[in-house]
Design a protein around this motif. Structure first.
Motif, PDB file in Angstrom:
ATOM      1  N   LYS A 106      29.041  57.532  47.218  1.00 56.68           N
ATOM      2  CA  LYS A 106      29.499  58.775  47.969  1.00 56.68           C
ATOM      3  C   LYS A 106      28.220  59.056  48.860  1.00 56.68           C
ATOM      4  O   LYS A 106      28.725  59.548  49.982  1.00 56.68           O
ATOM      5  N   LYS A 107      27.232  58.977  48.216  1.00 57.03           N
ATOM      6  CA  LYS A 107      25.893  59.545  49.152  1.00 57.03           C
ATOM      7  C   LYS A 107      25.889  58.657  50.297  1.00 57.03           C
ATOM      8  O   LYS A 107      25.478  59.262  51.422  1.00 57.03           O
ATOM      9  N   GLN A 108      25.957  57.385  50.232  1.00 59.79           N
ATOM     10  CA  GLN A 108      25.856  56.654  51.476  1.00 59.79           C
ATOM     11  C   GLN A 108      27.022  56.699  52.439  1.00 59.79           C
ATOM     12  O   GLN A 108      26.748  56.841  53.722  1.00 59.79           O
ATOM     13  N   LYS A 109      28.279  57.058  51.863  1.00 57.44           N
ATOM     14  CA  LYS A 109      29.500  57.093  52.722  1.00 57.44           C
ATOM     15  C   LYS A 109      29.053  58.348  53.618  1.00 57.44           C
ATOM     16  O   LYS A 109      29.380  58.382  54.836  1.00 57.44           O
ATOM     17  N   GLU A 110      28.540  59.661  53.060  1.00 60.72           N
ATOM     18  CA  GLU A 110      28.201  60.604  53.629  1.00 60.72           C
ATOM     19  C   GLU A 110      27.191  60.635  54.853  1.00 60.72           C
ATOM     20  O   GLU A 110      27.332  61.138  55.843  1.00 60.72           O
ATOM     21  N   ALA A 111      26.470  59.480  54.709  1.00 65.66           N
ATOM     22  CA  ALA A 111      25.321  59.315  55.570  1.00 65.66           C
ATOM     23  C   ALA A 111      25.766  58.235  56.621  1.00 65.66           C
ATOM     24  O   ALA A 111      25.261  58.270  57.933  1.00 65.66           O
ATOM     25  N   LEU A 112      26.892  57.445  56.506  1.00 65.43           N
ATOM     26  CA  LEU A 112      27.238  56.328  57.290  1.00 65.43           C
ATOM     27  C   LEU A 112      28.546  56.595  57.888  1.00 65.43           C
ATOM     28  O   LEU A 112      28.915  55.956  58.819  1.00 65.43           O
ATOM     29  N   GLU A 113      29.400  57.400  57.443  1.00 62.16           N
ATOM     30  CA  GLU A 113      31.022  57.460  57.685  1.00 62.16           C
ATOM     31  C   GLU A 113      30.951  57.839  59.412  1.00 62.16           C
ATOM     32  O   GLU A 113      32.216  57.312  59.829  1.00 62.16           O
ATOM     33  N   ASN A 114      30.073  58.362  60.002  1.00 62.17           N
ATOM     34  CA  ASN A 114      30.214  58.632  61.454  1.00 62.17           C
ATOM     35  C   ASN A 114      29.519  57.754  62.486  1.00 62.17           C
ATOM     36  O   ASN A 114      29.380  57.856  63.518  1.00 62.17           O
ATOM     37  N   SER A 115      28.750  56.575  61.653  1.00 55.68           N
ATOM     38  CA  SER A 115      27.960  55.688  62.569  1.00 55.68           C
ATOM     39  C   SER A 115      28.934  54.803  63.483  1.00 55.68           C
ATOM     40  O   SER A 115      30.236  54.527  63.190  1.00 55.68           O
ATOM     41  N   ASP A 116      28.390  54.424  64.798  1.00 57.28           N
ATOM     42  CA  ASP A 116      29.156  53.526  65.485  1.00 57.28           C
ATOM     43  C   ASP A 116      28.965  52.080  65.034  1.00 57.28           C
ATOM     44  O   ASP A 116      29.412  51.094  65.726  1.00 57.28           O
ATOM     45  N   ASP A 117      27.988  51.826  64.135  1.00 57.13           N
ATOM     46  CA  ASP A 117      27.817  50.467  63.652  1.00 57.13           C
ATOM     47  C   ASP A 117      29.007  50.050  62.810  1.00 57.13           C
ATOM     48  O   ASP A 117      29.666  50.793  62.131  1.00 57.13           O
ATOM     49  N   VAL A 118      28.910  48.574  62.632  1.00 58.32           N
ATOM     50  CA  VAL A 118      29.947  48.166  61.678  1.00 58.32           C
ATOM     51  C   VAL A 118      29.322  48.065  60.341  1.00 58.32           C
ATOM     52  O   VAL A 118      28.050  47.849  59.991  1.00 58.32           O
ATOM     53  N   ILE A 119      29.879  48.975  59.199  1.00 59.31           N
ATOM     54  CA  ILE A 119      29.250  49.280  57.887  1.00 59.31           C
ATOM     55  C   ILE A 119      29.777  47.918  57.110  1.00 59.31           C
ATOM     56  O   ILE A 119      30.922  47.675  57.129  1.00 59.31           O
ATOM     57  N   MET A 120      28.881  47.486  56.561  1.00 61.38           N
ATOM     58  CA  MET A 120      29.041  46.087  55.919  1.00 61.38           C
ATOM     59  C   MET A 120      28.828  46.583  54.165  1.00 61.38           C
ATOM     60  O   MET A 120      28.019  46.986  53.728  1.00 61.38           O
ATOM     61  N   GLY A 121      30.112  46.426  53.407  1.00 59.85           N
ATOM     62  CA  GLY A 121      30.218  46.819  51.958  1.00 59.85           C
ATOM     63  C   GLY A 121      29.948  45.261  51.307  1.00 59.85           C
ATOM     64  O   GLY A 121      30.381  44.531  51.111  1.00 59.85           O
ATOM     65  N   ASN A 122      28.681  45.427  50.542  1.00 58.09           N
ATOM     66  CA  ASN A 122      28.319  44.663  49.351  1.00 58.09           C
ATOM     67  C   ASN A 122      28.729  45.282  48.074  1.00 58.09           C
ATOM     68  O   ASN A 122      27.608  45.821  47.568  1.00 58.09           O
ATOM     69  N   LEU A 123      29.737  45.218  47.503  1.00 58.64           N
ATOM     70  CA  LEU A 123      30.143  46.194  46.546  1.00 58.64           C
ATOM     71  C   LEU A 123      30.145  45.421  45.179  1.00 58.64           C
ATOM     72  O   LEU A 123      29.849  46.107  44.041  1.00 58.64           O
ATOM     73  N   GLY A 124      30.042  44.103  45.103  1.00 58.98           N
ATOM     74  CA  GLY A 124      29.956  43.523  43.721  1.00 58.98           C
ATOM     75  C   GLY A 124      30.972  43.301  42.984  1.00 58.98           C
ATOM     76  O   GLY A 124      32.150  44.318  43.104  1.00 58.98           O
ATOM     77  N   GLY A 125      31.302  42.399  42.033  1.00 59.86           N
ATOM     78  CA  GLY A 125      32.184  42.471  40.896  1.00 59.86           C
ATOM     79  C   GLY A 125      33.368  41.478  41.358  1.00 59.86           C
ATOM     80  O   GLY A 125      34.272  41.127  40.465  1.00 59.86           O
ATOM     81  N   THR A 126      33.149  40.884  42.689  1.00 53.87           N
ATOM     82  CA  THR A 126      34.297  39.781  42.949  1.00 53.87           C
ATOM     83  C   THR A 126      33.808  38.551  43.278  1.00 53.87           C
ATOM     84  O   THR A 126      34.364  37.696  43.838  1.00 53.87           O
ATOM     85  N   ALA A 127      32.571  38.241  42.623  1.00 54.06           N
ATOM     86  CA  ALA A 127      32.083  36.907  43.028  1.00 54.06           C
ATOM     87  C   ALA A 127      32.391  35.907  42.047  1.00 54.06           C
ATOM     88  O   ALA A 127      31.714  35.852  40.808  1.00 54.06           O
TER      89      ALA A 127
END
Length: 419
Positions: free
Chosen positions: A176-197
């Motif tokens: 949530k903290k990262q979302k708040e910092a990045l949600e308005n970025s023009d960059d492509v946001i890359m999610g490495n969330l884990g658990g699906t490897a």
């Protein structure tokens, strides 16, 4: 164009400027030694490089360096690391064996023996044997096998369930903290969330566990792909249950802040050919990948990212059928992986994320002109009709001349008409 606009072109298989990704994912990254050299080359503030991924010692590409290089991707990763400790916003300085001062997580704990080997501990707990070892003069950590010889007659499959479970509230708060910092970025946001490897061999030994048990030996695991598939199905089924439940919770927090989700880094190819048949892939792996990909596509706007090295030409249709949107690293240097044939056969069905330059020969050992020319050629082949994001063939390794990295960056900018 913004990073998101360039990604849209690639996903829609439309020609145009190519998105440049360095540092967005665990297999599109850059070693901390090279990050430091690039910061110096571009005249940026001298400060310790933050370690984004501790096994491979990948460095965080901060905003000032991203701007200098034209990178338009940003990582949004879970709090967990491959050695089990959390990596959030509290860091400390650590001097590497080669003398570089870097920033590492608080629970990044190491010891060094009389032979100069550096050991790292799961969850930072030195009451248990070390989980990884960096050899003298090494630049990465290798997994250590910490389990007794595999005893098939007395094996309890639940020993391989330990690393899977519900995501914690603390880890959701970090997202949530990262979302708040990045949600308005023009960059492509890359999610490495884990658990699906599913079956990622880097995770099989249990580096994130203080005292792993069960089927952890790499040789025995590969034997099991053929001889003990029933065991692996039990493990993958248990993992899948929590993978879907955790994706639901993470999506409830993140929404569509991220555009790309890293699903799995399991490799199926060698330099000379696949070491996994299509039949085994479809029987053992594809059902779990497809359920994860289907859930993501049915519930989010995320695109799914599959890493797989090596010679896998004949396996690419199976990856597409399993629902992956993106393939990385596109190792056209491997046998039967001609880039023109790759593009002609699959370029309109999956996005190639990588393959922009040979990281085994040209980038580390070529001249800047050779790097420049190879990058332009790759952009022309893979960029035709879209469906391409520029990254190297796997991570940029220590020892690569900074001039070659700069030549690579300049060639991408030249192709894009940005210089």
């Amino acid at each position: 164009m913004t990073g998101k606009e360039k990604l849209k072109l690639a996903l829609n298989h439309e020609e145009g400027p190519i998105l440049l990704d360095i540092g967005g994912m665990p297999t599109t990254g850059i070693h901390c030694k090279v990050v430091e050299s690039l910061r110096e080359f571009y005249g940026l503030e001298k400060r310790p490089v933050k370690i984004l991924e501790p096994v491979q010692m990948l460095g965080l590409v901060e905003d000032d360096l991203k701007d200098a290089m034209g990178i338009q991707t940003t990582p949004l990763w879970s709090a967990g690391t491959m050695f089990g400790f959390k990596q959030k916003d509290k860091f400390k300085e650590w001097r590497t064996p080669w003398g570089q001062v870097v920033l590492v997580a608080e629970d990044f704990v190491t010891t060094t023996d009389e032979d100069g080997k550096t050991y790292i501990y799961s969850c930072g707990d030195t009451n248990y044997p070390p989980a990884g070892c960096m050899p003298k003069n090494g630049v990465y950590f290798d997994n250590i096998n910490r389990v007794p010889e595999f005893d098939e007659d007395n094996y309890d499959v639940r020993d391989n369930f330990e690393e899977f479970g519900p995501i914690s509230d603390g880890d959701l708060d970090w997202l949530k903290k990262q979302k708040e910092a990045l949600e308005n970025s023009d960059d492509v946001i890359m999610g490495n969330l884990g658990g699906t490897a599913f079956g990622d061999i880097a995770l099989v030994p249990g580096p994130q566990l203080k005292q792993p048990k069960g089927l952890r030996d790499i040789t025995e695991w590969y034997i099991s792909i053929k001889a003990r598939q029933d065991i692996l199905h039990e493990i993958f089924s248990y993992q899948l249950k929590y993978a879907i439940e955790n994706l639901e919770k993470m999506y409830a927090v993140l929404g569509d802040t991220i555009q790309v989700a890293y699903i799995c880094g399991t490799d199926f190819g060698t330099q000379n050919g696949p070491f996994c048949s299509n039949e085994i892939f479809n029987d053992l792996y594809a059902p779990y990948y497809k359920k994860v990909n289907d859930w993501i596509h049915e519930n989010t706007k995320w695109k799914t990212f599959k890493h797989c090295c090596g010679s896998i030409f004949s396996l690419i249709p199976e990856l597409i059928n399993a629902g992956f949107d993106i393939l990385n690293p596109v190792q056209w240097t491997a046998k039967n992986m001609d880039k023109t044939k790759l593009k002609e056969a699959y370029g309109d069905r999956i996005v190639f994320w990588g393959g922009g330059v040979d990281t085994q020969k040209t980038l580390p050992f070529g001249t800047p002109k050779q790097v420049h020319d190879e990058v332009l050629e790759c952009c022309k082949v893979f960029g035709k009709n879209g469906g391409f994001v520029f990254n190297t063939i796997h991570n940029i390794q220590p020892g690569v001349p900074v001039e070659n990295v700069v030549a690579m960056i300049n060639a991408v900018k030249e192709y894009n008409g940005e210089r």
